[in-house]
Scaffold this motif. Structure first.
Motif: not given
Length: 223
Positions: A11, A14-15, A18-19, A22
């Motif tokens: 998690s 992934h966080s 996400s910034h 891709a």
């Protein structure tokens, strides 16, 4: 020098991703996260900084080698990045550098080492530091250490790596596999960091790093 081990669950990674673009890798993202923290803690001069990036080249050869072929087969390369350009920019630079490495570069480095060994009487007359004279980032998060069984049916709960001989240098950041990866959480990573103590004190409590929900599982002085 001081060292700490950070556990980043899926998690958290992934966080962070996400910034970013891709196609960003966990290695580049986490390396840059720590690089920027080191940049703030050490009050480095603005502008580009040279980094050493260490990668495993066994699967990047024209005829790929199995991971068990050598104890390790690491390639040291140099990249210049500008921490002031921000997280996304440095991550792109790191990923581009790693993906752009060619087999010719690996052979050139092997031949250079062989020549140095030959003219240094088997290495004894011409030793030199490999890890850490400049800030070094080591990519070993592909090694599935947590899938190994020293005793049948028993797997390790924590794997730690330590690089000796880094005293007096800028430090080493190693991006390692996490035990969660063996359970299908492939984004999870462990990051081990060794830095000069005065810089480490600030980096190990950096709000940007801790804000991603990482857990510090070990910290202390190494000498």
């Amino acid at each position: 020098m001081a060292s700490a081990t950070f556990r980043f669950p899926s998690s958290s990674v992934h966080s962070l991703l996400s910034h970013l673009p891709a196609d960003s890798s966990p290695f580049a993202a986490l390396s840059t996260l720590f690089l920027l923290a080191i940049y703030r803690a050490a009050s480095l001069d603005p502008g580009p900084h040279a980094l050493t990036v260490v990668t495993d080249f066994r699967k990047r050869m024209y005829a790929p080698l199995p991971h068990g072929f050598y104890g390790n087969a690491t390639h040291f390369s140099r990249v210049e990045v500008d921490p002031a350009a921000g997280l996304a920019s440095v991550v792109r630079e790191m990923d581009s550098h790693v993906s752009g490495l060619q087999e010719e570069e690996y052979w050139s480095a092997i031949e250079w080492l062989a020549e140095r060994w030959k003219h240094g009487n088997g290495g004894s007359a011409s030793t030199f530091r490999m890890y850490g004279p400049e800030l070094t980032f080591v990519k070993v998060d592909h090694l599935m250490a947590y899938a190994s069984e020293m005793v049948e049916g028993v797997r390790p709960v924590h794997v730690s790596c330590w690089v000796g001989g880094t005293e007096g240098g800028e430090g080493v950041v190693m991006v390692l596999p996490s035990p969660e990866m063996a359970e299908g959480e492939e984004a999870a990573r462990t990051v081990e960091v060794t830095l000069p103590a005065e810089v480490a004190e600030k980096v190990f409590t950096d709000e940007e790093i801790l804000g991603y929900g990482t857990t510090v599982v070990f910290s202390g002085r190494v000498n």
